[in-house]
Design an enzyme around this catalytic site. Structure first.
Site, PDB file in Angstrom:
ATOM      1  N   ASP A   4      -3.713  39.505   5.112  1.00 20.13           N
ATOM      2  CA  ASP A   4      -4.213  38.287   4.471  1.00 20.13           C
ATOM      3  C   ASP A   4      -3.125  37.265   4.138  1.00 20.13           C
ATOM      4  O   ASP A   4      -3.419  36.147   3.740  1.00 20.13           O
ATOM      5  CB  ASP A   4      -4.981  38.634   3.185  1.00 20.13           C
ATOM      6  CG  ASP A   4      -4.095  39.332   2.162  1.00 20.13           C
ATOM      7  OD1 ASP A   4      -2.926  39.636   2.471  1.00 20.13           O
ATOM      8  OD2 ASP A   4      -4.575  39.563   1.045  1.00 20.13           O
ATOM      9  N   TYR A  52       7.073  36.601   2.945  1.00 22.26           N
ATOM     10  CA  TYR A  52       7.888  37.810   3.132  1.00 22.26           C
ATOM     11  C   TYR A  52       9.231  37.528   3.794  1.00 22.26           C
ATOM     12  O   TYR A  52      10.130  38.374   3.748  1.00 22.26           O
ATOM     13  CB  TYR A  52       7.117  38.862   3.939  1.00 22.26           C
ATOM     14  CG  TYR A  52       6.071  39.555   3.106  1.00 22.26           C
ATOM     15  CD1 TYR A  52       6.388  40.682   2.361  1.00 22.26           C
ATOM     16  CD2 TYR A  52       4.770  39.068   3.036  1.00 22.26           C
ATOM     17  CE1 TYR A  52       5.439  41.309   1.575  1.00 22.26           C
ATOM     18  CE2 TYR A  52       3.818  39.692   2.256  1.00 22.26           C
ATOM     19  CZ  TYR A  52       4.160  40.813   1.520  1.00 22.26           C
ATOM     20  OH  TYR A  52       3.231  41.433   0.733  1.00 22.26           O
TER      21      TYR A  52
END
Ligand code: G6P
Ligand code: MN
Length: 456
Positions: free
Chosen positions: A171, A263
């Site tokens: 997601d 990330y």
């Protein structure tokens, strides 16, 4: 209209409440006949199951709802299986994060040494679960978002070649798109992203306005530079998530071409991040003290009151909504666009064909059709080839039971970066994962872990 049978694997997850509510909210778009929660941990699942019984009796009484620890009841007759297992639970997540951090490296759920440790555990449990599903529901669509999705996807690609109904998705790209909509003051569904990368390691090159085709990336860049970056649901987020989104501004100051996945911070600033994370209170602790407490308190209170009432509207859940929309796009051949993890096969032209990459896809009844991005710049290519090699070596280690391959994977990771450090953290993680990893045998043939049966 056809109605669907759905099973959620990991019924005791803190994400399940969001699913239960979203299935009610989206019942017109994705009509459900039957919903089964499955978990191997009855104690975690039961309060969530009881909550579900109350919720559906109020809002969706026609739904056949149950929860179980029995795979036959869970998988038989299913059209869709949503997989959100957490191999080893939050206690093992805490170790994945703590052990590398205590040695001065990134300790994170899915990135670096901790992510690799989790990857080994997940491959064991996911491969077993997919074999069970394929035995009991050969034609079911399996939507996997169990982590670390990059490693799991690579292992599933090898164990189940040609299984076209086994999809991997995360997601976080959509969360970033939603955050852009907050920044721009528009509806997130009006944004049409161009994206490339691996799971939890990618970039948006363009963000088109769906209606006009105008590229909004220059405006996004300008606003992030001026105002920083917030998650769409910032008001519901813990501080560590706000810090993570805040790093997007730092990344774009250094590398302004593309908008990063959050990330990327771990790969681009491993030293800075490692020195700012607390090994004795990691994200797992924050989740236990935060989301986990909130979810199970909500369950207890609803069960005690015997009703939900206006609690139903309290939280909307982007994660669950996205996964249900993925199922809807398949079920009704909608060909909506979703960013998914697929075998490359030219989608990123200058990367190897058998890499599991993350790109935007059109998704319909025949699965995802990736939208190619052409060649990517040398900088991003270099980073991604490094990481895809890490992931492939780790999956080699898993299937070959090879300590040597695991050592190579750990050494190659930018978040470890040194062979001595790699051996030290790998040995500590092997110790911590006794019985949860397959046996790894070193070149002298010495067993490093207990044998765990894989497959079958
Ligand atoms: C995002 C990622 C997931 C990850 C989660 C962690 O949603 O896409 O893969 O598991 O964040 O969130 P948490 O709140 O548990 O740290
Ligand atoms: Mn993810």
């Amino acid at each position: 209209m056809k109605e669907f049978n759905v099973c959620i694997v990991g019924g005791g997850s803190t994400y399940t409440l969001g699913f239960l509510k979203s299935f009610v909210r989206l019942r017109e778009e994705f009509p459900l006949k039957k919903l089964v929660l499955f978990d191997i941990d009855p104690e975690r699942q039961e309060p969530i199951g009881k909550y579900g019984e109350i919720l559906f009796s109020e809002r969706f009484p026609e739904l056949e709802f149950s929860y179980t620890t029995d795979i036959n009841e869970a998988y038989t007759g299913m059209d869709f299986v949503f997989m959100q297992m957490r191999a080893g639970g939050l206690d093992m997540r805490a170790k994945d994060e703590h052990i590398p951090l205590s040695m001065g490296m990134i300790g994170q759920e899915t990135c670096g040494a901790g992510g690799m440790a989790y990857g080994m555990r997940s491959c064991v449990d996911m491969i077993k679960a997919v074999h069970d599903i394929r035995r009991l529901a050969p034609a079911a669509w399996i939507l996997n978002y169990s982590n670390p999705a990059a490693i799991v996807a690579e292992a599933l690609r090898r164990e189940f070649p040609g299984d076209k109904r086994l999809l991997n998705i995360c997601d976080q790209p959509e969360n970033v798109v939603r955050s852009c909509s907050r920044l721009l003051g528009c509806d997130w569904e009006d944004l049409d992203p161009v994206y490339f990368g691996l799971n939890h390691y990618g970039w948006f090159t363009n963000m088109y306005d769906m209606k006009t085709g105008k590229d909004l990336m220059p405006e996004i860049r300008r606003r992030i530079k001026e105002n920083g970056f917030l998650p769409q649901d910032a008001e519901q987020r813990d501080q560590s998530w706000l810090d993570t989104y805040g790093m997007v501004q730092t990344i774009m100051n250094d590398f302004p071409d593309f908008l990063p996945n959050t990330y990327d911070q771990y790969y681009l600033y491993p030293e800075y991040k490692a020195s700012h994370l607390n090994p004795d209170y990691t994200r797992a602790d924050e989740v236990k003290d935060g989301r986990e407490k909130r979810v199970f308190t909500e369950c207890r209170e609803v069960i005690a009151a015997g009703k939900l009432g206006d609690r139903f509207d309290a939280i909307s859940d982007a994660h669950a909504e996205m996964m249900i929309k993925v199922a809807e796009s398949i079920a009704f051949n909608k060909n909506d666009r979703h960013i998914m993890i697929v075998e490359n096969n030219g989608a990123i032209a200058n990367m190897q064909d058998d890499a599991m990459v993350e790109v935007a896809c059109e998704l319909g009844a025949n699965g995802p059709r990736p939208l190619g991005v052409g060649n990517i710049p040398q900088f991003h290519l270099g980073l991604l080839v490094n990481q895809v090699s890490v992931e492939k070596l780790l999956v080699d280690a898993f299937f070959e039971h090879s300590y040597q391959k695991a050592l190579e994977a750990f050494t190659l990771s930018r978040l470890v970066g040194d062979a001595k450090k790699a051996r030290k953290v790998l040995d500590a993680l092997i110790e911590a994962n006794q019985g949860m990893w397959p046996e790894l045998t070193d070149p002298k043939g010495r067993a490093r872990t207990e044998r765990v049966r894989i497959g079958g």
